[in-house]
Design an enzyme around this catalytic site. Sequence first.
Site, PDB file in Angstrom:
ATOM      1  N   ASP A   1      -5.640   8.693   3.880  1.00 47.07           N
ATOM      2  CA  ASP A   1      -5.714   8.892   2.436  1.00 47.07           C
ATOM      3  C   ASP A   1      -6.995   9.605   2.006  1.00 47.07           C
ATOM      4  O   ASP A   1      -6.956  10.513   1.177  1.00 47.07           O
ATOM      5  CB  ASP A   1      -5.599   7.543   1.721  1.00 47.07           C
ATOM      6  CG  ASP A   1      -4.244   6.899   1.974  1.00 47.07           C
ATOM      7  OD1 ASP A   1      -3.288   7.653   2.222  1.00 47.07           O
ATOM      8  OD2 ASP A   1      -4.148   5.669   1.943  1.00 47.07           O
TER       9      ASP A   1
ATOM     10  N   HIS B   1       1.781   4.450  -2.845  1.00 46.26           N
ATOM     11  CA  HIS B   1       1.939   5.907  -2.702  1.00 46.26           C
ATOM     12  C   HIS B   1       3.301   6.350  -3.234  1.00 46.26           C
ATOM     13  O   HIS B   1       3.410   7.289  -4.027  1.00 46.26           O
ATOM     14  CB  HIS B   1       1.866   6.311  -1.220  1.00 46.26           C
ATOM     15  CG  HIS B   1       0.511   6.166  -0.602  1.00 46.26           C
ATOM     16  ND1 HIS B   1      -0.622   6.713  -1.145  1.00 46.26           N
ATOM     17  CD2 HIS B   1       0.107   5.559   0.547  1.00 46.26           C
ATOM     18  CE1 HIS B   1      -1.662   6.442  -0.372  1.00 46.26           C
ATOM     19  NE2 HIS B   1      -1.241   5.729   0.655  1.00 46.26           N
TER      20      HIS B   1
ATOM     21  N   HIS C   1       0.844  -1.199   0.000  1.00 51.53           N
ATOM     22  CA  HIS C   1       0.000   0.000   0.000  1.00 51.53           C
ATOM     23  C   HIS C   1       0.883   1.254   0.000  1.00 51.53           C
ATOM     24  O   HIS C   1       0.690   2.164  -0.816  1.00 51.53           O
ATOM     25  CB  HIS C   1      -0.910  -0.033   1.238  1.00 51.53           C
ATOM     26  CG  HIS C   1      -1.686   1.216   1.493  1.00 51.53           C
ATOM     27  ND1 HIS C   1      -3.059   1.273   1.394  1.00 51.53           N
ATOM     28  CD2 HIS C   1      -1.287   2.462   1.866  1.00 51.53           C
ATOM     29  CE1 HIS C   1      -3.463   2.500   1.691  1.00 51.53           C
ATOM     30  NE2 HIS C   1      -2.411   3.252   1.988  1.00 51.53           N
ATOM     31  N   GLU C   2       1.883   1.274   0.900  1.00 46.87           N
ATOM     32  CA  GLU C   2       2.775   2.441   0.986  1.00 46.87           C
ATOM     33  C   GLU C   2       3.624   2.575  -0.283  1.00 46.87           C
ATOM     34  O   GLU C   2       3.890   3.681  -0.739  1.00 46.87           O
ATOM     35  CB  GLU C   2       3.683   2.342   2.222  1.00 46.87           C
ATOM     36  CG  GLU C   2       2.937   2.286   3.554  1.00 46.87           C
ATOM     37  CD  GLU C   2       1.930   3.414   3.733  1.00 46.87           C
ATOM     38  OE1 GLU C   2       2.153   4.512   3.194  1.00 46.87           O
ATOM     39  OE2 GLU C   2       0.912   3.185   4.409  1.00 46.87           O
TER      40      GLU C   2
HETATM   41 ZN   LIG Z   1      -2.257   5.225   2.393  1.00 45.67          ZN
END
Ligand SMILES: [Zn+2]
Length: 262
Positions: A140, A33, A29-30
């Site tokens: 987010d 980003h 997930h990171e």
């Molecule tokens: Zn996030």
Amino acid sequence: VVAAWGGGVLSVIFSLALLAAMFVCVVLHELGHALTARTFGIATRDITLYPIGGVAGLENTGRQPFEELVIALAGPAVNLLIALLLLPAVVLAVKEGLLRAPDISLADGFLPLAALFAFYLMGLNLFMLLFNLLPAFPMDGGRVFRAGLEFFMGRLPATEIAANVGAVVALLVGLALSFGPLAAGGFNPIPLLIALFVIVVGRLELFMVRREARQATAGAGRAAEAPAAAPGVGFTGFRWDYHYRVWVRWQNGQPVEVYSAE
Ligand SMILES: [Zn+2]
């Protein structure tokens, strides 16, 4: 380990494996980003994992609202992708009747256990997807909200609104989960603690944006006062100010705007 202890050693191993897999998903997930930020030329200092999740430390360069929007959505998009990749396995497991009894044992072989693992991991990813999309800045969803506001106003007022709305949302969700049906009639302090953590981090980021705004204003004021920077009567154009290390836009001999390198 404590929560799974009653189910035996296999239950403990299952829970730890699920936790490890979940944190792999948090890292992905990171990375969603960080790698999206990289396509916009924004570097990532580090990715830190906390007991309640991860944070990607992006370099604080002047991000455009659109870039911020796409970067914020990229993390939850990774969780959606993982859930979609697990979906066929879960559907197949339901069809084959493997998910009938969700107990953790090897009585029926390894396959029902693997099916249960896939089912839980899919659920956790859907939870991460929805949880992160809550408009609770600095999560987010809150960043998406601020980026949306930034199309209509400056970064500072957008952050003020997003941080305040985010604090209310975090508190309401935290209270609902701490006292609500998930707490099974009792009080579960963890959601409320996470909410307070979200509020504090949101305030910290708001203070940072306020300081940036103050510095930008102060920098513009100093440059305007600096006599050494005056390029001459009636000058219109850009001049590099060596003393303050900024670009200054002049119009008819008056400094009107400052462009900071930071
Ligand atoms: Zn996030």
